[in-house]
Design a protein around this motif. Structure first.
Motif, mmCIF file in Angstrom:
data_model
loop_
_atom_site.group_PDB
_atom_site.id
_atom_site.type_symbol
_atom_site.label_atom_id
_atom_site.label_comp_id
_atom_site.label_asym_id
_atom_site.label_seq_id
_atom_site.Cartn_x
_atom_site.Cartn_y
_atom_site.Cartn_z
ATOM 1 N N PHE A 4 -4.987 -57.107 -6.642
ATOM 2 C CA PHE A 4 -3.697 -57.423 -6.042
ATOM 3 C C PHE A 4 -2.748 -57.936 -7.113
ATOM 4 C CE2 PHE A 4 -6.966 -57.982 -2.890
ATOM 5 C CZ PHE A 4 -6.425 -57.474 -1.721
ATOM 6 N N VAL A 5 -1.449 -57.678 -6.916
ATOM 7 C CA VAL A 5 -0.407 -58.310 -7.717
ATOM 8 C C VAL A 5 0.260 -59.352 -6.833
ATOM 9 C CG1 VAL A 5 1.837 -58.001 -8.821
ATOM 10 C CG2 VAL A 5 0.013 -56.366 -9.250
ATOM 11 N N ILE A 6 0.425 -60.554 -7.380
ATOM 12 C CA ILE A 6 1.086 -61.642 -6.666
ATOM 13 C C ILE A 6 2.389 -61.947 -7.386
ATOM 14 C CG2 ILE A 6 0.918 -64.026 -5.889
ATOM 15 C CD1 ILE A 6 -2.155 -63.727 -6.309
ATOM 16 N N GLU A 52 -8.228 -60.312 -8.554
ATOM 17 C CA GLU A 52 -9.281 -59.567 -7.869
ATOM 18 C C GLU A 52 -9.718 -60.442 -6.701
ATOM 19 O OE1 GLU A 52 -13.333 -57.219 -9.112
ATOM 20 O OE2 GLU A 52 -12.856 -59.088 -10.155
ATOM 21 N N ALA A 53 -9.761 -59.873 -5.503
ATOM 22 C CA ALA A 53 -10.076 -60.682 -4.324
ATOM 23 C C ALA A 53 -10.541 -59.792 -3.183
ATOM 24 C CB ALA A 53 -8.840 -61.466 -3.884
ATOM 25 N N ILE A 59 -6.436 -64.680 -1.129
ATOM 26 C CA ILE A 59 -5.455 -65.025 -2.160
ATOM 27 C C ILE A 59 -4.502 -66.096 -1.643
ATOM 28 C CG2 ILE A 59 -3.429 -64.142 -3.388
ATOM 29 C CD1 ILE A 59 -5.036 -61.531 -3.752
ATOM 30 N N ARG A 60 -4.002 -65.906 -0.438
ATOM 31 C CA ARG A 60 -3.064 -66.880 0.145
ATOM 32 C C ARG A 60 -3.740 -68.247 0.339
ATOM 33 N NH1 ARG A 60 1.720 -64.803 0.931
ATOM 34 N NH2 ARG A 60 2.001 -62.607 1.455
ATOM 35 N N ALA A 61 -4.998 -68.260 0.767
ATOM 36 C CA ALA A 61 -5.724 -69.529 0.943
ATOM 37 C C ALA A 61 -5.864 -70.256 -0.390
ATOM 38 C CB ALA A 61 -7.089 -69.270 1.576
ATOM 39 N N ALA A 70 3.002 -67.827 -3.273
ATOM 40 C CA ALA A 70 2.470 -66.456 -3.262
ATOM 41 C C ALA A 70 3.437 -65.663 -2.387
ATOM 42 C CB ALA A 70 1.049 -66.410 -2.735
ATOM 43 N N ASP A 71 4.641 -65.434 -2.925
ATOM 44 C CA ASP A 71 5.742 -64.872 -2.145
ATOM 45 C C ASP A 71 5.496 -63.436 -1.697
ATOM 46 O OD1 ASP A 71 7.604 -67.196 -2.355
ATOM 47 O OD2 ASP A 71 7.279 -66.775 -4.475
ATOM 48 N N VAL A 72 4.975 -62.620 -2.599
ATOM 49 C CA VAL A 72 4.664 -61.229 -2.270
ATOM 50 C C VAL A 72 3.272 -60.939 -2.817
ATOM 51 C CG1 VAL A 72 5.319 -58.803 -2.544
ATOM 52 C CG2 VAL A 72 7.103 -60.568 -2.454
ATOM 53 N N VAL A 73 2.385 -60.446 -1.961
ATOM 54 C CA VAL A 73 1.027 -60.065 -2.381
ATOM 55 C C VAL A 73 0.849 -58.599 -2.031
ATOM 56 C CG1 VAL A 73 -1.441 -60.517 -2.163
ATOM 57 C CG2 VAL A 73 0.198 -62.408 -1.917
#
Length: 91
Positions: A4-6, A52-53, A59-61, A70-73
């Motif tokens: 993922f890109v955050i 990597e998740a 990721i948000r947690a 974490a505005d955009v995942v």
């Protein structure tokens, strides 16, 4: 495991200090996410992080626990190479 890109947006020069990395990585381990690396904008108000998740929720947690935005995942499918070839996300 998916990548993922955050996109993280900071109100001011709010990038997390290097000394905080061990604590962030400990939280990430507990949430089963892995911080691969980050890019930082020139004004230090935005970063783009490769993770990597197992899920966006993980990721948000981890971000909430670490006090990070974490505005955009966005989940990644692969990389488009300069040749036009589609390659795996990492490797």
């Amino acid at each position: 495991m998916p990548y993922f890109v955050i996109e993280r947006n900071y109100a001011e020069d709010g990038v997390v200090p290097v000394e905080a990395a061990p604590d962030i990585n400990l939280i990430n381990d507990e949430e089963d996410v892995r911080w691969v690396y980050s890019f930082l904008s020139i004004d230090r108000r935005k970063s783009y992080c490769l993770y990597e998740a197992p899920s966006i929720e993980a990721i948000r947690a981890a971000a909430v626990r670490a006090g990070l935005p974490a505005d955009v995942v966005t989940e990644l499918h692969g990389r488009v190479m300069p040749s036009g070839e589609l390659a795996p996300t990492i490797g």
